[in-house]
Design a protein around this motif. Sequence first.
Motif, mmCIF file in Angstrom:
data_model
loop_
_atom_site.group_PDB
_atom_site.id
_atom_site.type_symbol
_atom_site.label_atom_id
_atom_site.label_comp_id
_atom_site.label_asym_id
_atom_site.label_seq_id
_atom_site.Cartn_x
_atom_site.Cartn_y
_atom_site.Cartn_z
ATOM 1 N N ILE A 161 -27.083 -16.259 85.808
ATOM 2 C CA ILE A 161 -25.341 -16.934 86.345
ATOM 3 C C ILE A 161 -25.383 -16.301 88.685
ATOM 4 O O ILE A 161 -25.518 -17.345 89.149
ATOM 5 N N THR A 180 -21.378 -14.584 89.369
ATOM 6 C CA THR A 180 -21.790 -12.938 88.503
ATOM 7 C C THR A 180 -20.193 -12.308 88.211
ATOM 8 O O THR A 180 -19.848 -11.789 87.515
ATOM 9 N N THR A 206 -17.734 -13.455 85.957
ATOM 10 C CA THR A 206 -18.034 -12.713 84.728
ATOM 11 C C THR A 206 -17.715 -11.790 84.564
ATOM 12 O O THR A 206 -16.931 -11.184 83.495
ATOM 13 N N TRP A 245 -13.450 -11.431 83.252
ATOM 14 C CA TRP A 245 -13.786 -11.893 82.436
ATOM 15 C C TRP A 245 -14.116 -11.061 80.843
ATOM 16 O O TRP A 245 -13.148 -11.403 80.480
#
Length: 400
Positions: free
Chosen positions: A363, A372, A375, A378
């Motif tokens: 990523i 990143t 991410t 999440w």
Amino acid sequence: MNTKAVLKRTVYLCAFIYFISYITRINYGAIIAEMVADTGLSKSALSTALTGSFITYGAGQVVSGIFGDRYQPKHLVALGLAATVIMNILLPLCTSSLMMTTVWCVNGFAQSFMWPPIVKLLTSLLTHEEYAHDCIKVSWGGSLGTIAVYLLSPALIVLSGWRCVFWVSAAFGVLGLLLWWRLCPVISMAPTVKNKASAKKADVLPLFSLLGILTMLSIVLQGILRDGVTTWMPSYISETYHLGEAIAILTGVLLPLFGMAMHYLAGMLYRKVFTNPMFCTGVLFAAGTISSLMLVCFTASNAAVSVFFSALLNGCMHGANLLLVCIVPPLLAKGNNVSTASGVLNACTYVGSALSTYAFPLIAENAGWSATLTTWLWVGLTGTTVTLLCVPLWKRSQTH
């Protein structure tokens, strides 16, 4: 045998063994740059040993867990220690990356024979309240081992080269093996559930119930963040703020210190505030998610802020790991398979670790560090949601 003095001694002995397990396992990764410079082998070639040991360590957790419910923890841990001492002696003698990879894969498997049997030993000797308190001391052994490696390795390299790091680690391993064999008590391996019907039910681990599956998923997500941040925070900080090699030492010391603090906080919250370990874990996931949000909001703006919230995120995941891998297995097993439960659940951590090792650099290379960090956010949100979904299921499981 079960006097307070013996029990206290056993807890500190386990903490020392866990300390040794870290200095004989993470030493390779801590000095790989020096190994590359001295041997002329490429970083990718030498990194293969780390990847291989990572896989054998995770897979070995399941094997070790099953064995831990059938054989004496004293013997299993001694076997693992003896093997890891031999591998640390052999590694500096290797002349090719293939030989190093083979040796370090064996070392990873040997290392897996420490944690599940230790959980079996402690849960057999301590009440749940005592275990919930004392497993924090044992987990601190790993953090102190990490700090020791990153502080002592540079000095050993200057004095006698990188090979000395492995041999000094092996010497610690020999000391640990002697103390373990001399001081570790032998426990009864007989079933603890007297009623036959209850014993038969206790032998069935609810790992593939909805609660078990969600618990394993939350552990995978925790592993993604815990080891993902540990591995890639130095690259993120270095590439974003151009701090150079100093960030390696900073990470090697700062992250374990945050981890120790969050171990203590997680244990205190569980014992004194939230008696439901899944709710307590959800709180830590939520705190980690907020830390991820702060990283997203303040990325590339202030190095100190980024380091702090990265360390806080990593610390929250260490606290979650304590609850999910140390506290949950004995409660989930409800019987004589606590080592198996510990091994399987701990293996889930390394599934997450493997995913982070592959996904995060991909990523970062293709979409940048901002993507990143998003991410991470999440993953934190998903972990919070999954863990909180376990709360009512956990309540129901503990009332039956």
